[in-house]
Design a protein around this motif. Structure first.
Motif, PDB file in Angstrom:
ATOM      1  N   PRO A  35       9.779  43.444  21.627  1.00  0.00           N
ATOM      2  CA  PRO A  35      10.960  43.048  21.963  1.00  0.00           C
ATOM      3  C   PRO A  35      12.107  44.503  21.813  1.00  0.00           C
ATOM      4  N   GLY A  36      13.278  44.304  22.470  1.00  0.00           N
ATOM      5  CA  GLY A  36      14.193  45.378  22.301  1.00  0.00           C
ATOM      6  C   GLY A  36      14.022  46.160  23.411  1.00  0.00           C
ATOM      7  N   LEU A  37      12.898  46.559  24.138  1.00  0.00           N
ATOM      8  CA  LEU A  37      12.714  47.635  25.105  1.00  0.00           C
ATOM      9  C   LEU A  37      13.294  47.289  26.386  1.00  0.00           C
ATOM     10  N   ARG A  38      13.702  48.387  26.868  1.00  0.00           N
ATOM     11  CA  ARG A  38      14.816  48.468  28.216  1.00  0.00           C
ATOM     12  C   ARG A  38      13.770  48.610  29.120  1.00  0.00           C
ATOM     13  N   ALA A  39      13.220  47.707  30.101  1.00  0.00           N
ATOM     14  CA  ALA A  39      12.012  47.587  30.935  1.00  0.00           C
ATOM     15  C   ALA A  39      12.823  47.427  32.617  1.00  0.00           C
ATOM     16  N   LEU A  40      11.908  48.146  33.351  1.00  0.00           N
ATOM     17  CA  LEU A  40      12.358  48.032  34.741  1.00  0.00           C
ATOM     18  C   LEU A  40      11.111  47.519  35.391  1.00  0.00           C
ATOM     19  N   ASP A  41      11.207  46.668  36.352  1.00  0.00           N
ATOM     20  CA  ASP A  41      10.179  46.451  37.055  1.00  0.00           C
ATOM     21  C   ASP A  41      10.475  46.444  38.663  1.00  0.00           C
ATOM     22  N   LEU A  42       9.470  47.468  39.047  1.00  0.00           N
ATOM     23  CA  LEU A  42       9.454  47.707  40.720  1.00  0.00           C
ATOM     24  C   LEU A  42       8.790  46.819  41.351  1.00  0.00           C
ATOM     25  N   GLY A  43       9.012  46.575  42.593  1.00  0.00           N
ATOM     26  CA  GLY A  43       8.677  45.705  43.565  1.00  0.00           C
ATOM     27  C   GLY A  43       8.337  44.427  43.047  1.00  0.00           C
ATOM     28  N   THR A  44       9.175  43.745  42.340  1.00  0.00           N
ATOM     29  CA  THR A  44       9.012  42.497  41.431  1.00  0.00           C
ATOM     30  C   THR A  44       8.909  41.376  42.228  1.00  0.00           C
ATOM     31  N   GLY A  45       9.017  41.316  43.643  1.00  0.00           N
ATOM     32  CA  GLY A  45       8.498  40.139  44.372  1.00  0.00           C
ATOM     33  C   GLY A  45       9.384  38.874  43.745  1.00  0.00           C
ATOM     34  N   THR A  46       8.640  37.809  43.605  1.00  0.00           N
ATOM     35  CA  THR A  46       9.362  36.593  43.045  1.00  0.00           C
ATOM     36  C   THR A  46       9.682  36.774  41.388  1.00  0.00           C
ATOM     37  N   ARG A 103      10.260  51.663  29.479  1.00  0.00           N
ATOM     38  CA  ARG A 103       8.995  51.158  30.058  1.00  0.00           C
ATOM     39  C   ARG A 103       9.281  50.868  31.778  1.00  0.00           C
ATOM     40  N   VAL A 104       8.455  51.285  32.394  1.00  0.00           N
ATOM     41  CA  VAL A 104       8.557  50.885  34.050  1.00  0.00           C
ATOM     42  C   VAL A 104       7.280  50.290  34.500  1.00  0.00           C
ATOM     43  N   PHE A 105       7.209  49.010  34.934  1.00  0.00           N
ATOM     44  CA  PHE A 105       6.245  48.387  35.437  1.00  0.00           C
ATOM     45  C   PHE A 105       6.061  48.398  36.806  1.00  0.00           C
ATOM     46  N   ALA A 106       5.007  48.571  37.568  1.00  0.00           N
ATOM     47  CA  ALA A 106       4.786  48.119  38.994  1.00  0.00           C
ATOM     48  C   ALA A 106       3.462  47.361  39.066  1.00  0.00           C
ATOM     49  N   GLY A 107       3.644  45.874  39.186  1.00  0.00           N
ATOM     50  CA  GLY A 107       2.498  45.020  39.235  1.00  0.00           C
ATOM     51  C   GLY A 107       2.310  44.624  40.647  1.00  0.00           C
ATOM     52  N   GLN A 108       0.982  44.843  40.936  1.00  0.00           N
ATOM     53  CA  GLN A 108       0.523  44.460  42.448  1.00  0.00           C
ATOM     54  C   GLN A 108       1.378  45.072  43.541  1.00  0.00           C
ATOM     55  N   CYS A 109       1.832  46.295  43.513  1.00  0.00           N
ATOM     56  CA  CYS A 109       2.815  46.746  44.536  1.00  0.00           C
ATOM     57  C   CYS A 109       2.705  48.270  44.595  1.00  0.00           C
ATOM     58  N   GLN A 131       6.728  54.884  28.957  1.00  0.00           N
ATOM     59  CA  GLN A 131       5.682  54.899  29.702  1.00  0.00           C
ATOM     60  C   GLN A 131       5.787  53.792  30.925  1.00  0.00           C
ATOM     61  N   LEU A 132       4.947  54.308  32.024  1.00  0.00           N
ATOM     62  CA  LEU A 132       4.652  53.624  33.289  1.00  0.00           C
ATOM     63  C   LEU A 132       3.523  52.733  33.108  1.00  0.00           C
ATOM     64  N   ILE A 133       3.714  51.530  33.550  1.00  0.00           N
ATOM     65  CA  ILE A 133       2.452  50.779  33.627  1.00  0.00           C
ATOM     66  C   ILE A 133       2.129  50.100  35.091  1.00  0.00           C
ATOM     67  N   ILE A 134       1.104  50.523  35.501  1.00  0.00           N
ATOM     68  CA  ILE A 134       0.858  50.126  36.992  1.00  0.00           C
ATOM     69  C   ILE A 134      -0.237  49.179  36.693  1.00  0.00           C
ATOM     70  N   ALA A 135      -0.240  48.092  37.268  1.00  0.00           N
ATOM     71  CA  ALA A 135      -1.016  46.818  36.914  1.00  0.00           C
ATOM     72  C   ALA A 135      -1.375  46.238  38.267  1.00  0.00           C
ATOM     73  N   CYS A 136      -2.678  45.722  38.501  1.00  0.00           N
ATOM     74  CA  CYS A 136      -3.114  45.007  39.265  1.00  0.00           C
ATOM     75  C   CYS A 136      -3.709  43.600  38.780  1.00  0.00           C
ATOM     76  N   PHE A 137      -3.501  42.400  39.769  1.00  0.00           N
ATOM     77  CA  PHE A 137      -4.371  41.237  39.192  1.00  0.00           C
ATOM     78  C   PHE A 137      -5.018  40.665  40.564  1.00  0.00           C
ATOM     79  N   ASP A 138      -6.183  40.998  40.808  1.00  0.00           N
ATOM     80  CA  ASP A 138      -6.832  40.713  42.257  1.00  0.00           C
ATOM     81  C   ASP A 138      -8.021  39.564  42.112  1.00  0.00           C
ATOM     82  N   TRP A 139      -8.173  38.895  42.977  1.00  0.00           N
ATOM     83  CA  TRP A 139      -9.279  38.099  43.354  1.00  0.00           C
ATOM     84  C   TRP A 139     -10.503  39.088  43.341  1.00  0.00           C
ATOM     85  N   LEU A 140     -11.423  38.292  43.228  1.00  0.00           N
ATOM     86  CA  LEU A 140     -12.895  39.064  43.427  1.00  0.00           C
ATOM     87  C   LEU A 140     -13.781  38.251  44.316  1.00  0.00           C
TER      88      LEU A 140
END
Length: 259
Positions: A35-46, A103-109, A131-140
């Motif tokens: 809690p309390g972190l200032r976070a940016l979400d890139l390519g947020t979509g919905t 923190r900067v996030f880039a999820g599925q983008c 920290q930068l967090i690049i994440a993916c949630f892929d079907w297999l």
């Protein structure tokens, strides 16, 4: 590139499963999220990641190039009573102040960006130790499963090479190229994790999820989307009558630190 996720905003918001709660729990366990972190979400979509961060007490700004996607994201956040600052902007040129985020996030983008430019921009935006967090949630796609059958049908309507992008996850949901991207930009202390997360989809929801895919609803003319959707409905009824389906997915995350 002709892909326009704004055309799929309704299906995207309603049917596309976001990152599971276990993704955020893992980040909390690893000390990446609190809690309390200032976070940016890139390519947020919905806004699936943005809302997940806000639920856990982060101060969240979220960007996307699609105004339609952001309209859907704002509504979903309002429905939950969450405060997120949604803005139209690109990952490569955010217009935001330097050293202003923890923190900067880039999820599925990440694969949609000019990756070297986006990595440099994130380095500028992060505070030292951020920290930068690049994440993916892929079907297999596995032999004989619904994903493999769906992808084969997609190929007949919208071949993958029409998008002119590599299969960065190599079909297994692991992204080694991202490590090089962030290292070349100057990030250090790289770590990563991955785990599987089977996800339930009803037939209706799976059809909606696929309509929201870059190769279908975000690319094809509406009449072709309707033809594809009907074909997918027939395929599900014939070969995968169980409802709901359990669709295998894999979470991947790379965490990189600004020195």
């Amino acid at each position: 590139m002709p892909v326009d996720f704004g055309r799929t905003s309704s299906d995207y918001a309603k049917y596309r499963a976001g990152f599971p709660d276990t993704f955020f729990t893992r980040l909390e366990t690893d000390g990446v999220l609190r809690p309390g972190l200032r976070a940016l979400d890139l390519g947020t979509g919905t806004g699936t990641i943005a809302r997940g961060l806000a639920r856990r007490g982060a101060d969240v700004t979220a960007l996307d190039v699609s105004a339609q996607q952001l309209d859907a994201a704002r509504q979903l956040a309002r429905d939950e009573g969450l405060a997120v600052d949604f803005r139209v902007a690109s990952a490569e040129d955010t217009g935001l102040p330097s050293a202003s985020f923890d923190r900067v996030f880039a999820g599925q983008c990440w694969h949609w960006f000019n990756r070297p430019a986006a990595a440099r921009e994130v380095l500028r935006l992060l505070r030292p130790g951020g920290q930068l967090i690049i994440a993916c949630f892929d079907w297999l796609a596995l032999p004989g499963n619904v994903v493999e059958a769906t992808e084969a049908l997609m190929e007949t309507f919208s071949p993958r090479d029409h998008l002119n992008i590599d299969r960065f996850g190599h079909g297994v949901g692991i992204y080694p190229e991202w490590f090089r991207d962030v290292a070349l930009a100057g990030f250090q202390s790289l770590t990563s994790f991955t785990f599987d997360s089977p996800t339930p989809y009803t037939h209706v929801a799976w059809r909606g999820r696929i309509r929201a895919n870059a190769r279908i609803g975000a690319l094809l003319p509406s009449e072709e989307v309707a033809r594809f959707d009907a074909a997918l409905g027939a395929l599900l009824a014939e070969r995968f009558p169980q409802d709901p389906l359990s669709v295998p997915h894999r979470v991947f995350a790379l965490v990189a630190e600004r020195p």
